[in-house]
Design an enzyme around this catalytic site. Sequence first.
Site, PDB file in Angstrom:
ATOM      1  CG  ASN A 108     -17.987 -19.582 -12.681  1.00 24.40           C
ATOM      2  OD1 ASN A 108     -18.806 -18.973 -13.391  1.00 24.40           O
ATOM      3  ND2 ASN A 108     -16.888 -19.004 -12.212  1.00 24.40           N
ATOM      4  CG  HIS A 110     -12.560 -16.915 -14.058  1.00 23.81           C
ATOM      5  ND1 HIS A 110     -13.220 -15.772 -13.674  1.00 23.81           N
ATOM      6  CD2 HIS A 110     -11.235 -16.638 -13.974  1.00 23.81           C
ATOM      7  CE1 HIS A 110     -12.326 -14.845 -13.355  1.00 23.81           C
ATOM      8  NE2 HIS A 110     -11.117 -15.348 -13.528  1.00 23.81           N
ATOM      9  CB  SER A 137     -10.603 -22.392 -15.576  1.00 24.70           C
ATOM     10  OG  SER A 137      -9.262 -21.995 -15.743  1.00 24.70           O
ATOM     11  CG  ASP A 146     -13.865 -15.997 -10.438  1.00 23.44           C
ATOM     12  OD1 ASP A 146     -14.945 -16.427 -10.865  1.00 23.44           O
ATOM     13  OD2 ASP A 146     -13.542 -14.806 -10.482  1.00 23.44           O
TER      14      ASP A 146
HETATM   15  C1  GAR Z   1     -17.219 -14.688 -19.909  1.00 26.06           C
HETATM   16  O1  GAR Z   1     -15.961 -14.298 -20.399  1.00 26.06           O
HETATM   17  C2  GAR Z   1     -17.074 -15.481 -18.614  1.00 26.06           C
HETATM   18  O2  GAR Z   1     -15.932 -16.304 -18.593  1.00 26.06           O
HETATM   19  C3  GAR Z   1     -16.949 -14.366 -17.615  1.00 26.06           C
HETATM   20  O3  GAR Z   1     -17.902 -13.425 -18.023  1.00 26.06           O
HETATM   21  C4  GAR Z   1     -18.036 -13.476 -19.447  1.00 26.06           C
HETATM   22  C5  GAR Z   1     -19.500 -13.630 -19.768  1.00 26.06           C
HETATM   23  O4  GAR Z   1     -19.705 -13.542 -21.150  1.00 26.06           O
HETATM   24  N1  GAR Z   1     -17.177 -14.825 -16.266  1.00 26.06           N
HETATM   25  C6  GAR Z   1     -16.487 -14.402 -15.218  1.00 26.06           C
HETATM   26  O5  GAR Z   1     -15.624 -13.533 -15.293  1.00 26.06           O
HETATM   27  C7  GAR Z   1     -16.820 -15.080 -13.897  1.00 26.06           C
HETATM   28  N2  GAR Z   1     -15.939 -14.656 -12.887  1.00 26.06           N
HETATM   29  P1  GAR Z   1     -21.060 -14.039 -21.801  1.00 26.06           P
HETATM   30  O6  GAR Z   1     -22.195 -13.339 -21.058  1.00 26.06           O
HETATM   31  O7  GAR Z   1     -20.981 -13.583 -23.225  1.00 26.06           O
HETATM   32  O8  GAR Z   1     -21.143 -15.522 -21.668  1.00 26.06           O
END
Ligand code: GAR
Length: 218
Positions: A108, A110, A137, A146
């Site tokens: 994943n 985050h 991360s 997470d």
């Molecule tokens: C990203 O910032 C990712 O790190 C976050 O969602 C966004 C997705 O953006 N993920 C989380 O918060 C997981 N807990 P994207 O659809 O443009 O890749």
Amino acid sequence: MAAKLAVLISGRGTNLQSIIDAVAKEDFPAEITLVISNRPKAAGLDRAAKAGIPQQVIDHKDFKTREDFDAALDETLRMAEVDYVCLAGFMRLLTPDFVNDWRGRLINIHPSLLPAFRGLHVQERTIDAGVKVAGCSVHFVSAEVDAGPIIGQAAIPVLPGENVESLTARILEQEHRLYPACIKLVVEGKARISGALVQFDSSVVTEGALLNPPALAD
Ligand code: GAR
């Protein structure tokens, strides 16, 4: 032979795009076999289509329980003979059974320096806390949200006058560098899960520090 990745999304898919771009390079040791979204309208599905990657929607609303949804997900991933599952803005909690079954192969990203700021509204909470270094991360997934053995992190200074939009954009830029790099390490066997931690091949260890404000570095 190239490792087979599935990328799971829920939204716009900019991290998916960074993986699409990385696997297109000749020396990248993996390919994307399948993109799965739990939301039929996720904009990231267009990115998969443009890249000619098979995609599937498994809409969580079609399932009564989390267990049923995860069972469908698991079956789809096994049918596609996937080696690694990369969560890229996949905003669904996965059941402990699913997480355990894919342990060491489920990754994943985050937008915080874990274990700080798990969960939602990360960038807002980062600014409100007044921390001077933020980042992102990549980690192997464990049953908690997470959380799990950390593979890599990218850090950036939080700038004076920073707002949620600017911080989000600057972290995202680093996400796009970090995620493909971490996937490469895992696929090449240079970052391996070992209990609660990740063990690295000695070739990938480096030294160096980020001090912020920069005057602290004098
Ligand atoms: C990203 O910032 C990712 O790190 C976050 O969602 C966004 C997705 O953006 N993920 C989380 O918060 C997981 N807990 P994207 O659809 O443009 O890749």
